[in-house]
Design a protein around this motif. Sequence first.
Motif, PDB file in Angstrom:
ATOM      1  N   TYR A   1       0.802  -1.219   0.000  1.00 58.04           N
ATOM      2  CA  TYR A   1       0.000   0.000   0.000  1.00 58.04           C
ATOM      3  C   TYR A   1       0.837   1.273   0.000  1.00 58.04           C
ATOM      4  CZ  TYR A   1      -4.527  -1.994  -0.367  1.00 58.04           C
ATOM      5  OH  TYR A   1      -5.628  -2.616  -0.880  1.00 58.04           O
ATOM      6  N   THR A   2       2.075   1.165   0.417  1.00 62.17           N
ATOM      7  CA  THR A   2       2.983   2.296   0.252  1.00 62.17           C
ATOM      8  C   THR A   2       3.274   2.501  -1.226  1.00 62.17           C
ATOM      9  OG1 THR A   2       3.982   1.884   2.415  1.00 62.17           O
ATOM     10  CG2 THR A   2       5.257   3.208   0.867  1.00 62.17           C
ATOM     11  N   LEU A   3       3.510   1.400  -1.928  1.00 63.01           N
ATOM     12  CA  LEU A   3       3.759   1.474  -3.367  1.00 63.01           C
ATOM     13  C   LEU A   3       2.491   1.860  -4.127  1.00 63.01           C
ATOM     14  CD1 LEU A   3       5.877  -1.806  -3.719  1.00 63.01           C
ATOM     15  CD2 LEU A   3       6.750   0.532  -3.677  1.00 63.01           C
ATOM     16  N   ALA A   4       1.356   1.327  -3.704  1.00 58.65           N
ATOM     17  CA  ALA A   4       0.093   1.586  -4.399  1.00 58.65           C
ATOM     18  C   ALA A   4      -0.299   3.052  -4.330  1.00 58.65           C
ATOM     19  CB  ALA A   4      -1.014   0.716  -3.811  1.00 58.65           C
ATOM     20  N   TYR A   5      -0.045   3.696  -3.183  1.00 59.05           N
ATOM     21  CA  TYR A   5      -0.411   5.108  -3.074  1.00 59.05           C
ATOM     22  C   TYR A   5       0.321   5.930  -4.129  1.00 59.05           C
ATOM     23  CZ  TYR A   5      -0.818   9.874  -1.529  1.00 59.05           C
ATOM     24  OH  TYR A   5      -1.053  11.221  -1.512  1.00 59.05           O
ATOM     25  N   HIS A   6       1.613   5.701  -4.260  1.00 59.23           N
ATOM     26  CA  HIS A   6       2.397   6.466  -5.229  1.00 59.23           C
ATOM     27  C   HIS A   6       2.009   6.119  -6.669  1.00 59.23           C
ATOM     28  CE1 HIS A   6       4.829   8.137  -2.058  1.00 59.23           C
ATOM     29  NE2 HIS A   6       5.119   6.935  -1.605  1.00 59.23           N
ATOM     30  N   THR A   7       1.527   4.902  -6.881  1.00 58.27           N
ATOM     31  CA  THR A   7       1.152   4.473  -8.227  1.00 58.27           C
ATOM     32  C   THR A   7      -0.215   4.985  -8.637  1.00 58.27           C
ATOM     33  OG1 THR A   7       2.456   2.443  -7.946  1.00 58.27           O
ATOM     34  CG2 THR A   7       0.818   2.459  -9.724  1.00 58.27           C
ATOM     35  N   TYR A   8      -1.170   5.005  -7.713  1.00 56.65           N
ATOM     36  CA  TYR A   8      -2.567   5.226  -8.096  1.00 56.65           C
ATOM     37  C   TYR A   8      -3.199   6.515  -7.584  1.00 56.65           C
ATOM     38  CZ  TYR A   8      -2.430   0.378  -9.585  1.00 56.65           C
ATOM     39  OH  TYR A   8      -2.106  -0.792 -10.216  1.00 56.65           O
ATOM     40  N   SER A   9      -2.556   7.235  -6.679  1.00 59.95           N
ATOM     41  CA  SER A   9      -3.208   8.410  -6.087  1.00 59.95           C
ATOM     42  C   SER A   9      -3.529   9.477  -7.124  1.00 59.95           C
ATOM     43  CB  SER A   9      -2.342   8.999  -4.972  1.00 59.95           C
ATOM     44  OG  SER A   9      -1.057   9.340  -5.458  1.00 59.95           O
ATOM     45  N   GLU A  10      -2.592   9.749  -8.027  1.00 60.23           N
ATOM     46  CA  GLU A  10      -2.845  10.779  -9.044  1.00 60.23           C
ATOM     47  C   GLU A  10      -3.946  10.349 -10.001  1.00 60.23           C
ATOM     48  OE1 GLU A  10       0.625  12.110 -11.059  1.00 60.23           O
ATOM     49  OE2 GLU A  10       1.677  12.697  -9.226  1.00 60.23           O
ATOM     50  N   ARG A  11      -3.953   9.092 -10.356  1.00 56.32           N
ATOM     51  CA  ARG A  11      -4.991   8.591 -11.263  1.00 56.32           C
ATOM     52  C   ARG A  11      -6.363   8.678 -10.602  1.00 56.32           C
ATOM     53  NH1 ARG A  11      -5.239   2.525 -13.935  1.00 56.32           N
ATOM     54  NH2 ARG A  11      -7.332   2.713 -14.808  1.00 56.32           N
ATOM     55  N   LEU A  12      -6.421   8.400  -9.307  1.00 58.82           N
ATOM     56  CA  LEU A  12      -7.691   8.450  -8.599  1.00 58.82           C
ATOM     57  C   LEU A  12      -8.257   9.863  -8.582  1.00 58.82           C
ATOM     58  CD1 LEU A  12      -9.788   6.934  -6.949  1.00 58.82           C
ATOM     59  CD2 LEU A  12      -8.352   7.226  -4.926  1.00 58.82           C
ATOM     60  N   VAL A  13      -7.390  10.847  -8.476  1.00 54.92           N
ATOM     61  CA  VAL A  13      -7.837  12.248  -8.450  1.00 54.92           C
ATOM     62  C   VAL A  13      -8.485  12.641  -9.776  1.00 54.92           C
ATOM     63  CG1 VAL A  13      -7.039  14.640  -8.342  1.00 54.92           C
ATOM     64  CG2 VAL A  13      -6.166  12.965  -6.712  1.00 54.92           C
ATOM     65  N   THR A  14      -8.008  12.097 -10.885  1.00 53.38           N
ATOM     66  CA  THR A  14      -8.461  12.541 -12.209  1.00 53.38           C
ATOM     67  C   THR A  14      -9.673  11.793 -12.743  1.00 53.38           C
ATOM     68  OG1 THR A  14      -6.921  11.018 -13.320  1.00 53.38           O
ATOM     69  CG2 THR A  14      -6.120  13.236 -12.813  1.00 53.38           C
ATOM     70  N   ILE A  15     -10.005  10.609 -12.199  1.00 58.46           N
ATOM     71  CA  ILE A  15     -11.124   9.852 -12.753  1.00 58.46           C
ATOM     72  C   ILE A  15     -12.444  10.487 -12.333  1.00 58.46           C
ATOM     73  CG2 ILE A  15      -9.843   7.695 -12.887  1.00 58.46           C
ATOM     74  CD1 ILE A  15     -11.178   6.788 -10.342  1.00 58.46           C
ATOM     75  N   GLU A  16     -13.468  10.296 -13.146  1.00 58.35           N
ATOM     76  CA  GLU A  16     -14.755  10.937 -12.897  1.00 58.35           C
ATOM     77  C   GLU A  16     -15.921   9.956 -12.851  1.00 58.35           C
ATOM     78  OE1 GLU A  16     -15.152  13.955 -12.084  1.00 58.35           O
ATOM     79  OE2 GLU A  16     -13.127  14.698 -12.474  1.00 58.35           O
ATOM     80  N   SER A  17     -15.954   8.994 -13.745  1.00 59.73           N
ATOM     81  CA  SER A  17     -17.141   8.157 -13.883  1.00 59.73           C
ATOM     82  C   SER A  17     -17.180   7.040 -12.836  1.00 59.73           C
ATOM     83  CB  SER A  17     -17.175   7.520 -15.279  1.00 59.73           C
ATOM     84  OG  SER A  17     -16.150   6.548 -15.414  1.00 59.73           O
ATOM     85  N   THR A  18     -18.407   6.575 -12.569  1.00 64.98           N
ATOM     86  CA  THR A  18     -18.591   5.445 -11.658  1.00 64.98           C
ATOM     87  C   THR A  18     -17.826   4.234 -12.154  1.00 64.98           C
ATOM     88  OG1 THR A  18     -20.792   6.221 -11.021  1.00 64.98           O
ATOM     89  CG2 THR A  18     -20.291   3.887 -10.637  1.00 64.98           C
ATOM     90  N   ARG A  19     -17.859   4.029 -13.436  1.00 59.88           N
ATOM     91  CA  ARG A  19     -17.163   2.879 -14.025  1.00 59.88           C
ATOM     92  C   ARG A  19     -15.664   2.936 -13.750  1.00 59.88           C
ATOM     93  NH1 ARG A  19     -17.143   1.245 -20.493  1.00 59.88           N
ATOM     94  NH2 ARG A  19     -15.670  -0.482 -20.315  1.00 59.88           N
ATOM     95  N   ASP A  20     -15.086   4.124 -13.865  1.00 59.84           N
ATOM     96  CA  ASP A  20     -13.648   4.275 -13.625  1.00 59.84           C
ATOM     97  C   ASP A  20     -13.295   4.058 -12.153  1.00 59.84           C
ATOM     98  OD1 ASP A  20     -13.124   4.759 -16.273  1.00 59.84           O
ATOM     99  OD2 ASP A  20     -13.119   6.947 -16.075  1.00 59.84           O
ATOM    100  N   ILE A  21     -14.163   4.529 -11.257  1.00 66.11           N
ATOM    101  CA  ILE A  21     -13.927   4.324  -9.819  1.00 66.11           C
ATOM    102  C   ILE A  21     -13.956   2.839  -9.495  1.00 66.11           C
ATOM    103  CG2 ILE A  21     -14.884   4.687  -7.502  1.00 66.11           C
ATOM    104  CD1 ILE A  21     -15.884   7.422  -8.486  1.00 66.11           C
ATOM    105  N   ILE A  22     -14.951   2.146 -10.031  1.00 66.96           N
ATOM    106  CA  ILE A  22     -15.065   0.699  -9.807  1.00 66.96           C
ATOM    107  C   ILE A  22     -13.847  -0.023 -10.362  1.00 66.96           C
ATOM    108  CG2 ILE A  22     -16.334  -1.376 -10.504  1.00 66.96           C
ATOM    109  CD1 ILE A  22     -18.901   0.355 -10.422  1.00 66.96           C
ATOM    110  N   GLU A  23     -13.459   0.333 -11.579  1.00 59.40           N
ATOM    111  CA  GLU A  23     -12.345  -0.348 -12.237  1.00 59.40           C
ATOM    112  C   GLU A  23     -11.032  -0.144 -11.481  1.00 59.40           C
ATOM    113  OE1 GLU A  23      -9.836   0.367 -16.259  1.00 59.40           O
ATOM    114  OE2 GLU A  23     -11.993   0.091 -16.560  1.00 59.40           O
TER     115      GLU A  23
ATOM    116  N   LYS B   1      -0.303   5.037   7.027  1.00 55.27           N
ATOM    117  CA  LYS B   1      -0.293   6.395   6.480  1.00 55.27           C
ATOM    118  C   LYS B   1      -0.610   6.399   4.993  1.00 55.27           C
ATOM    119  CE  LYS B   1       3.628   8.397   5.611  1.00 55.27           C
ATOM    120  NZ  LYS B   1       4.965   9.030   5.790  1.00 55.27           N
ATOM    121  N   ASN B   2       0.065   5.550   4.243  1.00 56.21           N
ATOM    122  CA  ASN B   2      -0.105   5.554   2.790  1.00 56.21           C
ATOM    123  C   ASN B   2      -1.382   4.864   2.352  1.00 56.21           C
ATOM    124  OD1 ASN B   2       2.429   6.832   1.558  1.00 56.21           O
ATOM    125  ND2 ASN B   2       3.293   5.411   3.034  1.00 56.21           N
ATOM    126  N   GLY B   3      -1.725   3.759   3.018  1.00 49.70           N
ATOM    127  CA  GLY B   3      -2.969   3.083   2.680  1.00 49.70           C
ATOM    128  C   GLY B   3      -4.169   3.961   2.959  1.00 49.70           C
TER     129      GLY B   3
END
Length: 202
Positions: free
Chosen positions: A63-85, A127-129
């Motif tokens: 989860y330390t690695l996942a935060y750095h990998t996915y946090s920016e992508r999570l901020v930019t997604i908009e649709s329900t489908r993208d959140i689920i995916e 912290k990161n998770g």
Amino acid sequence: MELRNTEKRLLAAVGEIIENEGFIKMGVNRVARQAKCDKVLIYRYFGGLDGLLATWAKENDFYTLAYHTYSERLVTIESTRDIIELTQIVLLEQLDFLRTNKLMQELLAWELSGNSSFRGIQNEREKNGFKLQEELERKLGKDSKDVRMYITLLVASINYVVLATRQYRLFNGIDFSVPEAWELCKESIRRYVHVLFENILK
């Protein structure tokens, strides 16, 4: 900042000890001996064993690695489908990461044993998770306390099933020694997440 050669050796030594001997042998003297350096350097570079292990966790904890990998992508997604995916991707990668990473397995098993006194690793993961969880809740834009608990139960379930089936292949009548069981596990995670967010976001 680029790590010094000695710092790299100390971090590598931590991984080697965990893989070959487990956390029970972890200590300043043991790490220094494995890295072939003076134990004083552990305090100089990392402030002590806990700081060394926290630094190691940044490179090896999912989860330390996942935060750095996915946090920016999570901020930019908009649709329900993208959140689920994206939620499905993170949880499925957690499963694959833990299944193939003996170091992470040993770390979690040691923590669950109740013997772990290495708070730096646990604090780093939490912290990161949790930062990743907060990004998800902000994206949902509503009261997300239930979501937090649902995700917590999924994360914990993945961890436990992987650890429990390291030595005992059967779990609730399912034979986890066969690839088909893990594929079914992945499909179940996808379905859980889909149903969860479809109900929350409708």
